[in-house]
Design a protein around this motif. Structure first.
Motif, short mmCIF file in Angstrom:
data_model
loop_
_atom_site.label_atom_id
_atom_site.label_comp_id
_atom_site.label_asym_id
_atom_site.label_seq_id
_atom_site.Cartn_x
_atom_site.Cartn_y
_atom_site.Cartn_z
N LEU A 262 0.86 -1.16 -0.02
CA LEU A 262 0.00 -0.13 0.08
C LEU A 262 0.76 1.22 -0.17
CD1 LEU A 262 -2.72 1.37 0.10
CD2 LEU A 262 -2.48 1.21 2.72
N ALA A 263 1.99 1.13 0.77
CA ALA A 263 2.99 2.35 0.74
C ALA A 263 3.37 2.62 -0.62
CB ALA A 263 4.11 1.97 1.77
N MET A 264 3.77 1.62 -1.50
CA MET A 264 4.46 1.59 -2.73
C MET A 264 3.49 2.43 -3.52
SD MET A 264 5.47 -1.25 -5.25
CE MET A 264 3.96 -2.08 -5.39
N VAL A 265 2.15 2.02 -3.54
CA VAL A 265 0.97 2.30 -4.45
C VAL A 265 0.74 4.02 -4.00
CG1 VAL A 265 -1.63 2.41 -5.05
CG2 VAL A 265 -0.19 0.23 -4.75
N CYS A 266 0.82 4.35 -2.93
CA CYS A 266 0.34 5.71 -2.25
C CYS A 266 1.70 6.61 -2.74
CB CYS A 266 0.19 5.85 -0.80
SG CYS A 266 -1.10 4.94 -0.41
N ASN A 267 2.75 6.01 -2.46
CA ASN A 267 4.11 6.81 -3.17
C ASN A 267 3.87 7.19 -4.61
OD1 ASN A 267 7.32 6.07 -1.49
ND2 ASN A 267 5.31 7.05 -0.66
N ALA A 344 3.03 7.57 3.35
CA ALA A 344 3.35 7.35 2.26
C ALA A 344 2.74 8.40 1.21
CB ALA A 344 2.94 6.04 1.66
N SER A 345 1.63 8.75 1.44
CA SER A 345 0.86 9.72 0.33
C SER A 345 1.45 11.30 0.77
CB SER A 345 -0.54 9.74 0.40
OG SER A 345 -0.99 8.43 0.14
#
Length: 465
Positions: A262-267, A344-345
């Protein structure tokens, strides 16, 4: 206007090998400490107190090494260039074996090896995979150009122009008017900054010149504030956190992997949106103008979201950890995902971008090094203390991060200037320094007046600081 070409995107993608190298190495330990084979090999399964000490030391030493590297890179970047420094770092990483992509890969590799019957393979293979990313960076480095601003600093103007011409070439601008305009500004700004640097006494200005000193503490504070959300504590000890919430076995590693995915997607999404919303300006514009001109702050929104999520997570852990209440424990997991969404966002991408933007070329290496020291000093302290603190004072450990984040939000909201939409040269004006020459592409009258008002206000604020 600035734009992205296939050449720009290719360079960005090649450079992500560097972030992969760092992210994978930093994250692989979070799943490693949950692997039965690792605990058995080092005799950690039967002595919780000793295990906490070892886990804290491992994470602390990693960050201590990062502090040393950040200090060393300050000198090497200026002495030998950005590309040579990158290659040396990649070589060291190869011998030693986007950031959150590395986190995600490390987590899922850990999930896969957890089910291996070979206990040694369980934890050794994920660590060994870490050599792939710096090796990829080394192999691809011939296609990565040197920093054109650094080339200008050392007098290699023709090489700098060739790189800028490739970076900013556009089909609808055959005469390269925008490219020539930006290059003119770069050349003039470098000459202006270098003259001021030489006449002002060189390196000591970092601490004696108010505008440079302000940037230094802002860069350090930005990285410190990012880590003081408790982000690395959650990431590196998420296996322990999910154990406390009653989850066991491979499910713990799967939840941890979903967390960093999820962190990867938000980044990824944040990297596209932050230029539309701004870095740090928030309610100051919101209250004095209409909603259409409000620059929502990724940093402030991210910090606020993390603070709220940590508060909710602490409440769930305090109330339901160690119980069989599946609903309460599930909400505990939910709030960890809420935390990483905001981190992350709003924080992860933005903090690095902001720190790189606020420094002029001739002190960017020193500034980024000092900023990253803020990251690693914070994580050395927090990660080393975390296993023992989580075992003894449990959820109360998070109260420190909640309170400090509230204070950090107030500081950033009050003192930090916005850098959205400005060239690196134009950002100088935000700190009261001279800008060599504006770009020819004109702002509208309203935008120009607004920019002038903000610049004057923020320059006065900097002088006051």
């Amino acid at each position: 206007m600035a734009h992205y070409s296939a050449y720009n995107i290719r360079i960005i993608l090649l450079l992500t090998f560097g972030s992969l190298s760092y992210g994978y190495a930093f994250s692989v330990i979070s799943n490693t400490i949950g692997q039965p084979g690792f605990l058995q090999y080092f005799g950690l399964q039967d002595n919780p107190g000793f295990t906490n000490t070892v886990e804290g030391a491992v994470n602390g030493l990693f960050s201590a090494g990062g502090s040393f590297g950040a200090i060393m890179v300050r000198w090497m970047n200026d002495a030998y260039g950005r590309k040579a420094t990158m290659n040396l770092a990649a070589l060291v990483c190869v011998v030693g074996a986007w950031i959150v992509v590395g986190y995600a890969i490390a987590s899922w590799v850990g999930v896969a090896t957890f089910y291996s019957s070979n206990l040694s393979f369980q934890w050794r293979f994920p660590i060994a995979v870490g050599y792939l990313w710096p090796l990829g960076l080394l192999i691809c480095s011939p296609w990565v150009p040197e920093s054109p601003r650094w080339l200008l600093l050392i007098g290699r103007k023709e090489e700098a122009w060739e790189i800028i011409a490739k970076l900013h070439s556009r089909p609808n601008d055959p005469d390269q008017a925008y490219t020539k305009d930006e290059f003119r500004q770069m050349v003039q700004q470098v000459e202006l900054d270098q003259a001021a640097w030489d006449s002002g006494g060189g390196f000591k200005q970092i601490f004696t010149k108010p505008s440079y000193r302000s940037r230094m503490w802002m860069g350090f504070f930005t990285q410190y504030a990012a880590q003081t959300t408790g982000g690395m504590i959650v990431n590196n000890y998420i296996v322990l956190l999910y154990h406390d919430l009653g989850y066991t076995g491979g499910l713990v590693l799967i939840l941890g992997s979903c967390y960093v995915t999820l962190a990867m997607v938000c980044n990824f999404l944040a990297s596209f949106i932050m230029d539309y919303m701004g870095r740090v300006r928030l309610l100051r514009k919101f209250f004095r103008q209409d909603w259409r001109t409000a620059h929502l702050s990724f940093l402030v929104i991210g910090l606020t979201g993390c603070m709220i999520a940590s508060s909710c997570e602490s409440a769930m852990t305090a109330q339901f950890a160690g119980t069989s209440n599946t609903t309460g424990n599930a909400f505990g997991v939910l709030f960890t995902f809420m935390f990483i969404f905001f981190y992350a966002s709003g924080i992860d991408d933005t903090s690095y971008v902001y720190c790189s933007e606020i420094f002029p070329t001739h002190i960017r290496s020193q500034g980024m090094a000092f900023s990253m020291v803020g990251t690693f000093i914070s994580t050395v302290i927090y990660l080393d203390a975390a296993p023992t603190a989580l075992a003894n004072i449990q959820w109360r450990f998070y109260l420190f991060f909640i309170c400090m984040t509230a204070l950090n939000i107030a500081v950033i909201w009050r003192y930090f200037p916005e850098t959205k939409g400005l060239s690196l040269e134009e950002i100088n004006g935000k700190f009261g320094d001279e800008v060599a020459a504006p770009l020819q592409e004109e702002l509208t009258t309203v935008e120009r007046q607004e920019s002038d008002r903000e610049e004057k206000s923020e320059s006065q604020l900097i002088e006051h600081i």
